[in-house]
Each structure stands twice: as structure tokens, then as C-alpha cells.
Design a protein around this motif. Structure first.
Motif, mmCIF file in Angstrom:
data_model
loop_
_atom_site.group_PDB
_atom_site.id
_atom_site.type_symbol
_atom_site.label_atom_id
_atom_site.label_comp_id
_atom_site.label_asym_id
_atom_site.label_seq_id
_atom_site.Cartn_x
_atom_site.Cartn_y
_atom_site.Cartn_z
ATOM 1 N N TRP A 457 0.827 -1.221 0.000
ATOM 2 C CA TRP A 457 0.000 0.000 0.000
ATOM 3 C C TRP A 457 0.853 1.259 0.000
ATOM 4 C CZ3 TRP A 457 0.439 3.400 4.107
ATOM 5 C CH2 TRP A 457 -0.450 4.481 4.135
ATOM 6 N N SER A 458 1.955 1.249 0.713
ATOM 7 C CA SER A 458 2.705 2.485 0.946
ATOM 8 C C SER A 458 3.291 3.076 -0.333
ATOM 9 C CB SER A 458 3.831 2.248 1.960
ATOM 10 O OG SER A 458 4.835 1.414 1.424
ATOM 11 N N VAL A 459 3.598 2.245 -1.316
ATOM 12 C CA VAL A 459 4.224 2.759 -2.536
ATOM 13 C C VAL A 459 3.211 3.565 -3.352
ATOM 14 C CG1 VAL A 459 5.518 2.170 -4.630
ATOM 15 C CG2 VAL A 459 5.803 0.793 -2.550
ATOM 16 N N GLY A 460 2.016 3.003 -3.535
ATOM 17 C CA GLY A 460 0.971 3.769 -4.203
ATOM 18 C C GLY A 460 0.579 4.982 -3.396
ATOM 19 N N SER A 461 0.472 4.816 -2.078
ATOM 20 C CA SER A 461 0.117 5.935 -1.212
ATOM 21 C C SER A 461 1.152 7.042 -1.289
ATOM 22 C CB SER A 461 -0.030 5.440 0.225
ATOM 23 O OG SER A 461 -0.428 6.475 1.084
ATOM 24 N N LEU A 462 2.428 6.668 -1.394
ATOM 25 C CA LEU A 462 3.492 7.667 -1.518
ATOM 26 C C LEU A 462 3.256 8.572 -2.712
ATOM 27 C CD1 LEU A 462 6.369 8.792 -0.816
ATOM 28 C CD2 LEU A 462 7.249 7.043 -2.400
ATOM 29 N N LEU A 463 2.831 8.011 -3.845
ATOM 30 C CA LEU A 463 2.563 8.828 -5.027
ATOM 31 C C LEU A 463 1.517 9.887 -4.720
ATOM 32 C CD1 LEU A 463 2.645 9.531 -8.057
ATOM 33 C CD2 LEU A 463 0.988 7.680 -8.421
ATOM 34 N N GLY A 464 0.378 9.476 -4.165
ATOM 35 C CA GLY A 464 -0.663 10.440 -3.838
ATOM 36 C C GLY A 464 -0.232 11.420 -2.780
ATOM 37 N N ARG A 470 3.073 18.455 -2.462
ATOM 38 C CA ARG A 470 3.497 19.516 -3.381
ATOM 39 C C ARG A 470 2.399 20.553 -3.560
ATOM 40 N NH1 ARG A 470 5.758 17.466 -9.102
ATOM 41 N NH2 ARG A 470 3.567 16.890 -9.408
ATOM 42 N N GLU A 471 1.167 20.112 -3.595
ATOM 43 C CA GLU A 471 0.051 21.029 -3.815
ATOM 44 C C GLU A 471 -0.194 21.940 -2.617
ATOM 45 O OE1 GLU A 471 -3.320 18.681 -4.889
ATOM 46 O OE2 GLU A 471 -2.494 18.086 -6.838
ATOM 47 N N VAL A 495 5.453 6.245 -12.555
ATOM 48 C CA VAL A 495 4.550 7.395 -12.563
ATOM 49 C C VAL A 495 5.200 8.568 -11.831
ATOM 50 C CG1 VAL A 495 2.238 8.211 -11.984
ATOM 51 C CG2 VAL A 495 2.582 5.822 -12.656
ATOM 52 N N MET A 496 5.890 8.280 -10.733
ATOM 53 C CA MET A 496 6.582 9.345 -10.001
ATOM 54 C C MET A 496 7.628 10.015 -10.881
ATOM 55 S SD MET A 496 7.066 7.447 -6.297
ATOM 56 C CE MET A 496 5.805 6.315 -5.727
ATOM 57 N N LEU A 497 8.351 9.228 -11.662
ATOM 58 C CA LEU A 497 9.328 9.798 -12.587
ATOM 59 C C LEU A 497 8.643 10.679 -13.624
ATOM 60 C CD1 LEU A 497 11.570 6.658 -13.143
ATOM 61 C CD2 LEU A 497 12.359 8.839 -12.215
ATOM 62 N N ARG A 498 7.539 10.185 -14.176
ATOM 63 C CA ARG A 498 6.830 10.949 -15.214
ATOM 64 C C ARG A 498 6.290 12.265 -14.680
ATOM 65 N NH1 ARG A 498 1.436 10.270 -16.188
ATOM 66 N NH2 ARG A 498 1.443 8.125 -15.414
ATOM 67 N N LEU A 499 5.840 12.274 -13.425
ATOM 68 C CA LEU A 499 5.240 13.479 -12.853
ATOM 69 C C LEU A 499 6.248 14.378 -12.146
ATOM 70 C CD1 LEU A 499 2.003 11.899 -11.356
ATOM 71 C CD2 LEU A 499 2.225 13.157 -13.494
ATOM 72 N N ASP A 500 7.499 13.939 -12.105
ATOM 73 C CA ASP A 500 8.570 14.718 -11.484
ATOM 74 C C ASP A 500 8.307 15.000 -10.010
ATOM 75 O OD1 ASP A 500 11.079 15.965 -11.586
ATOM 76 O OD2 ASP A 500 10.208 17.943 -11.879
ATOM 77 N N VAL A 501 7.716 14.032 -9.318
ATOM 78 C CA VAL A 501 7.702 14.126 -7.862
ATOM 79 C C VAL A 501 8.998 13.513 -7.361
ATOM 80 C CG1 VAL A 501 5.209 14.170 -7.599
ATOM 81 C CG2 VAL A 501 6.381 11.971 -7.648
ATOM 82 N N ALA A 572 16.652 16.558 -1.556
ATOM 83 C CA ALA A 572 15.592 15.873 -2.312
ATOM 84 C C ALA A 572 15.279 16.587 -3.614
ATOM 85 C CB ALA A 572 14.335 15.726 -1.447
ATOM 86 N N ASP A 573 16.314 16.856 -4.394
ATOM 87 C CA ASP A 573 16.132 17.561 -5.659
ATOM 88 C C ASP A 573 15.716 16.644 -6.796
ATOM 89 O OD1 ASP A 573 18.564 16.231 -5.748
ATOM 90 O OD2 ASP A 573 19.551 17.769 -6.952
ATOM 91 N N ARG A 574 15.662 15.356 -6.531
ATOM 92 C CA ARG A 574 15.182 14.374 -7.500
ATOM 93 C C ARG A 574 14.734 13.135 -6.738
ATOM 94 N NH1 ARG A 574 20.376 13.758 -11.081
ATOM 95 N NH2 ARG A 574 20.355 15.993 -10.649
ATOM 96 N N ILE A 575 14.082 12.215 -7.415
ATOM 97 C CA ILE A 575 13.661 10.993 -6.750
ATOM 98 C C ILE A 575 14.903 10.169 -6.412
ATOM 99 C CG2 ILE A 575 13.287 9.755 -8.930
ATOM 100 C CD1 ILE A 575 10.945 8.300 -7.557
ATOM 101 N N GLN A 576 14.938 9.604 -5.195
ATOM 102 C CA GLN A 576 16.106 8.862 -4.737
ATOM 103 C C GLN A 576 15.681 7.590 -4.021
ATOM 104 O OE1 GLN A 576 19.418 11.897 -3.384
ATOM 105 N NE2 GLN A 576 17.463 12.616 -2.622
ATOM 106 N N LEU A 577 16.465 6.535 -4.230
ATOM 107 C CA LEU A 577 16.220 5.265 -3.574
ATOM 108 C C LEU A 577 17.487 4.832 -2.856
ATOM 109 C CD1 LEU A 577 14.271 2.188 -4.772
ATOM 110 C CD2 LEU A 577 16.622 1.868 -3.975
#
Length: 615
Positions: A457-464, A470-471, A495-501, A572-577
Motif C-alpha cells: 500500500w505504501s508505494v501507491g500511497s506515496l505517489l498520492g 506539493r500542492e 509514474v513518479m518519474l513521469r510526474l517529477d515528484v 531531495a532535488d530528484r527521486i532517490q532510492l
């Protein structure tokens, strides 16, 4: 606007909408049914809609894509979209999450995520594109049906996991039905369901009702009952002579009473503790905040303070197993005899729709309107309450000789990395338990799913959550997830990459399902997983040249500390793992105890060792 005024205004708006639904406005501007839905969502501050396209929702998706303020967030699958809508709603207060799917195959894929939102009281709209009204009537053997003519099978399923439903079948009633379920969504904080036939999307209806805002204020408490309940609680506080503590839980967050609650705490001075699902309802740096109460799993000093108080005021309780230390709360009622140095009084329980005092329950006495009145009556206890000592909620980083990254060391060390306004998402398992023992910064938001506990759940939740953060101007989005959990929903990284979160993902690589190992089967192969090349994920999922992402692997304390102290990483200037290598059988203290209790509850030990079973 004050709470009583807001409630009165809400009643007026509800009556106005009912009147509008009984008449046809002549001369009013016309709007399509699809755009009416979007207008209502815009009023509810929705700016992102999650989902997957399908042939029965494409006409509506045209309207979404053309909308000036609402963005379409295309997900990799419907389950992930439901998780994302859940995370979005948790972070974006006074709004809702929205997921759009297609008939049958799409909506059933999403239903686990919707059920989780229902379980944890998260306001989500599930909007389903369905066959046309004529097809609903004639019931041809369409694709995505069960082939037996039961076109209502899916809405019947949805009734089990949503608070209210609307199957739009007539444009003349569409606006009233849409408003009805959306009001339910925002007032009871539960998912709702709307079925939108393809031929109604562009049907024109009156826009008159859009002038009346949907109210989120609960109905007025009954004044006579409320006055009686108030006197009962004040009497209990008088008997306790101010020796009381406050215990906050999930519903204080879900039902929007944090402002009233924090005003109560500061004006009365009572010590406050939180259940795991109530974490961050109160600023964890507040001097009267003592930490997490989890029954027998609690830290000894916290357990003693909560259970020895003469009175416990519970606000928004949600008494699930993982939220109560496997139901080990030791807060007795008046009929419970405990060995104490002084008498124990029963805990009043303030909830969203009822208040319980001792064994008496008072339906319809909601806490949002009630807490301010209780505050007025109890401010005189501030001096006495302030003298009650509160254990300082802090966890020092232990000095361990071994360089391996242990949970005992990891979570206190991570606490020093976190900043105010961070949005912190934790996965079911080690992360949910590890985060409980550390204080989070002020104005931070913890997003966790403790009751439903759906792995991944947490990975999808992270996107939202990241989009919502950000909003609304919050800080970094940070995920703590295990290697087993992320494999279920890893697609949403694309999706996170595509949306630049730009979240930071701490991936705890402990070679499988550690929480399951502790519950049962430590060495069983069903708790093992395949080890992926985690640092190559972003290359595969949309960033082949690694221009948008960074990845790291850390194997010891020094490597992790150096990374956490790196200003570029922390920005956190880009997505990081960050892949963190950990021992498969290491786990937070609280998880070990909870898993042992859960294993006994599941009776695995009794099955394997019948001679040790007790009646």
C-alpha cells in the motif's frame, strides 16, 4: 468561522440542496453531468484524479484532461490508483481522493484499496464508468460483464466497502445523487461510489445547485443531551482532581478535530499520549506530549503514566489489534478492579458521532462541537494538570560496536534526518513499528496503514501523498518500505518519474517478509523473495540515463550516516532510492512483541504444540 456557526451554515446548505433537488430550475445555466462532477470536485479542492483508462470511462476522461485545474494521473493499475487516492486524501486536508476506473475489471482491481480506505476512514470517491443506460436495461452480453446479465453485481460488491453509492440512471436526478454521496464522503470520512453511464456524461443539467457549497460540518449536537454529557464528564474530572491524561487516536485526524484538540490541550495542560494511528495528531515536540501508548508493548514509563492516571480522556479511539498492543490496553472501567494506590475512574471516549462515559453511550454527540465546550469547563485545571510529570519523548541513538545497521540504531538515527513539514509514509511491517518509538518534527505528517495493513500500500500511497504535499506546500515525501512489500506495487515509481515528484525511498533489504517471519515461519521459504537489482529500478522504469533519479546501497552505519549528512541527498532535488542492507531476523522491539502476541492469537503454537495449549 466558529464550529457552531459552521454547523448552522451547513444545515442551511443541506436544506437548500434538498429544495433544489425537488424542483427544476428554469433559465439556469446548463452543464454536462460529467462537468458537474468535476465542478464539485474542484470546489472540494481536488486537483488530481487517479486511475486507469478503460472504454467505459474514456468520455469522462476527455473532460478531465481538458479541465483547467484538475490533472489526470494515469496509474499503472487500478489497485495502485486506489492506494494513491488514499494517500492523497490523507495529506490534503479538507479535500478527498478520487479514483476513476472502468466497469467490472477495473473497479474490482481497485476494490482492495477502496476497502482499505473504508477501514481506515479515508474520504475517497470511486467513480466508475459503466455501460449506457439502455445497455443497463437490455443487458446484452458485453465484455467486462459476468456473462449472466447481472449488471448490478459490481455495485453490490461496492456496497460492502463504501459508505454510500449512486448509480446514475436519470439526468434529472444526477446532481442530487452526486451531491448526496459527496456530502457523505466529506462528513463521515469514508469512500463513496458513483457509477456514471457512458450516455450520461454529456447530458445537460442545471448548474444551479453548484452555487450551494457542499457542507462538511456535522449536524448539531442535541443541546440537552450534550449538556448532560458535559456535566457527567466534568464530574469525573472533579473526582479525579485533575489527575488525568489524554489519549489521542486516528479519528482525531480523520474527523478534523486537531485544531480543537490542540486548543484543549494547551488551555488545560493535561498530559497527552497517542495510539500508533494517532501519531502526529499532536505536535510530538510539545512539552506535554509523552509518546505512544500501545498497551503492554508500550515503553514502561509511558505505560505507567497512562495506566496509573485516575482518568483517561480518549479522543477518537480506534481499538484494533495492532493499534492497542493486541488488545492489551489496561485502562479499566468502573467495574474493573485493579490494584492501585488510588481509585481509578473510567475513561470518557469522544468520537466522531458519539460520546461514551463509563458504560453509557450517547449517539449523535460528536467531538468537533463538543471539545470546545469541554475546554471552557476544564481550563481551571491547568495549574494542577501542569504539575503532572510527562516522560520526555526522545530516543537517543545508541552506541553499538557492530557496524551493521540494526533497527535499534536505524530509527533514532533517521529521526535526526527528518525535518519539519516532512510527509513520512511507512509500510506495513518493520517500518510501521520502527517509526513509533521516535519523535517526529513539528508539522510533519505520518501516513501509515495500521488497521487494514495491505502489503505494498505504501508505494501507491506515496505517489498520492507526494502530489498532495506539493500542492499544499509541505516538505519532502519520504517512504520507508521493505523489499518484499515494494515488489507488489513497484510500478508506480514510473509514474513518479513521469510526474517529477521527488520522494526519498528508504528500501529496507532484509531478504523477505520479516514481520511474517516473526509471526510464524522464521525459516520457511514462503517468507523469502527474489532479490532484485534495486539500484537499477529507475533505469527500467523510465529514467535510463539516470537524469531524474539517484540510487544508493548502504551496508553499515558509517555509510548510512554519511549519506544522511550529505546536503545534496537531503535536499531531495530528484527521486532517490536508498537500499539499506539489514539482517533478515532483525526487527524493532515493538514488532517482535506484537508478532509474538499475534502468533499466539492465530493459535499456530497451539496447532504445532498441542500439549502447550490451554483452555
Amino acid at each position: 468561522m466558529s464550529t457552531p456557526t459552521a454547523a448552522l451554515q451547513g444545515e442551511i446548505h443541506r436544506l437548500q440542496l434538498q429544495v433544489n433537488s425537488l424542483r427544476t430550475e428554469k433559465g439556469a445555466e446548463q452543464i454536462t453531468v460529467g462537468n458537474y462532477i468535476l465542478a464539485r470536485l474542484e470546489q472540494l479542492r481536488v486537483t488530481s484524479i487517479f486511475g486507469v483508462p478503460g472504454d467505459f470511462n474514456l468520455g469522462f476522461l476527455d473532460l478531465v484532461e481538458d479541465h483547467p485545474t484538475i490533472d489526470w494521473i494515469g496509474n499503472c493499475n487500478e489497485l495502485n490508483a486506489a492506494y494513491a487516492a488514499d494517500g492523497y486524501a490523507r495529506v490534503k486536508e479538507h479535500s478527498i481522493g478520487v479514483i476513476t476506473t472502468t466497469f467490472g475489471v477495473g473497479e474490482l482491481s481497485a476494490i482492495n484499496g477502496i476497502a482499505g480506505a473504508f477501514s481506515e476512514m479515508v474520504p475517497v470517491l470511486h467513480l466508475v464508468g459503466v455501460p449506457s443506460t439502455s445497455q443497463q436495461a437490455t443487458k446484452p452480453m458485453l465484455h467486462h460483464t459476468l456473462g449472466d446479465g447481472r449488471y448490478d453485481a459490481y455495485v453490490q460488491a461496492a456496497k460492502q466497502f463504501t459508505f454510500s453509492q449512486a448509480f446514475l440512471s436519470d439526468k434529472n436526478h444526477a446532481a442530487a445523487e452526486i451531491d448526496r454521496v459527496l456530502i457523505d464522503c466529506i462528513t463521515v470520512a469514508r469512500p463513496v461510489y458513483i457509477a456514471l453511464p457512458t450516455d450520461l456524461v454529456h447530458q445537460k443539467i442545471s448548474s444551479e445547485s453548484l452555487r450551494i457549497p457542499l457542507t462538511r460540518s456535522p449536524p448539531h449536537n442535541n443541546p440537552q443531551v450534550e449538556s448532560f454529557v458535559l456535566e457527567q464528564i466534568v464530574t469525573l474530572f472533579e473526582a479525579a482532581q485533575g489527575d488525568a491524561v489524554v489519549l489521542v487516536d486516528a479519528c482525531a485526524i480523520r474527523h478534523d478535530v486537531r485544531e480543537e484538540l490542540n486548543d484543549f490541550l494547551r488551555k488545560t495542560g493535561f498530559p497527552v499520549y497517542a495510539a500508533p494511528m494517532g501519531k502526529t495528531a499532536v505536535d510530538e515536540n510539545y512539552e506535554r506530549y509523552g509518546g505512544i501508548y500501545l498497551g503492554t508493548i508500550s515503553r514502561p514509563d509511558i505505560k505507567e503514566k497512562v495506566e496509573s492516571a485516575k482518568l483517561v480522556l480518549s479522543v477518537g479511539s480506534l481499538l484494533s489489534d495492532f493499534n492497542t498492543g493486541n488488545f492489551s490496553y489496561n485502562i479499566p472501567t468502573t467495574r474493573t478492579i485493579e490494584v492501585r494506590n488510588y481509585p481509578i475512574l473510567t475513561a470518557p471516549d469522544l468520537h466522531s458521532t458519539h460520546t461514551r462515559v463509563q458504560y453509557a453511550s450517547f449517539p449523535g454527540i460528536g467531538m468537533k462541537q463538543f471539545i470546545p465546550k469541554l475546554t471552557e469547563r476544564l481550563t481551571s485545571y491547568h495549574e494542577n494538570a501542569s504539575e503532572i510529570t510527562v516522560p520526555k519523548f526522545v530516543t537517543d541513538v545508541p552506541k553499538e560496536e557492530n557496524g551493521d545497521i540494526t533497527h535499534t540504531w536505524f530509527w533514532p538515527r533517521i529521526a535526526k534526518f527528518l525535518k519539519p513539514k516532512d510527509v513520512i509514509v511507512t509500510e506495513t511491517g518493520t517500518s510501521n513499528f520502527g517509526i513509533q518509538d521516535v519523535a517526529l518534527p513539528e508539522k510533519s505528517v505520518l501516513v501509515s496503514q495500521i488497521l487494514w495493513g495491505s502489503i505494498g500500500w505504501s508505494v501507491g500511497s506515496l505517489l498520492g501523498a507526494a502530489i498532495a504535499a506539493r500542492e499544499v506546500g509541505l516538505g519532502r515525501a519520504i517512504l520507508f518500505v521493505g523489499d518484499g512489500s515494494i515488489q507488489l506495487t513497484v510500478q508506480e515509481l514510473s509514474v513518479m518519474l513521469r510526474l517529477d515528484v521527488k520522494p526519498i525511498i528508504f528500501l529496507l533489504n532484509n531478504s523477505g517478509y520479516t514481520i511474517e517471519r516473526y509471526i510464524h515461519g522464521k525459516t520457511r521459504k514462503y517468507n523469502d523473495i527474489s532479490n532484485w537489482t534495486w539500484t537499477s529500478l529507475f533505469k527500467v522504469l523510465g529514467d535510463p540515463e539516470e537524469q531524474l533519479s539517484r540510487t544508493y546501497t548502504v551496508r553499515n552505519k558509517d555509510e548510512l550516516s554519511s549519506l544522511l549528512e550529505d546536503t545534496t541527498f537531503a535536499s531531495a532535488d530528484r527521486i532517490q532510492l536508498v537500499e539499506i542492507i539489514m539482517d533478515p531476523l532483525d526487527a524493532p522491539r515493538a514488532l517482535k512483541v506484537q508478532a509474538e502476541l499475534s502468533g499466539k492469537t492465530n493459535s499456530y503454537d497451539a496447532v504445532l504444540n498441542p500439549t502447550t495449549a490451554t483452555a
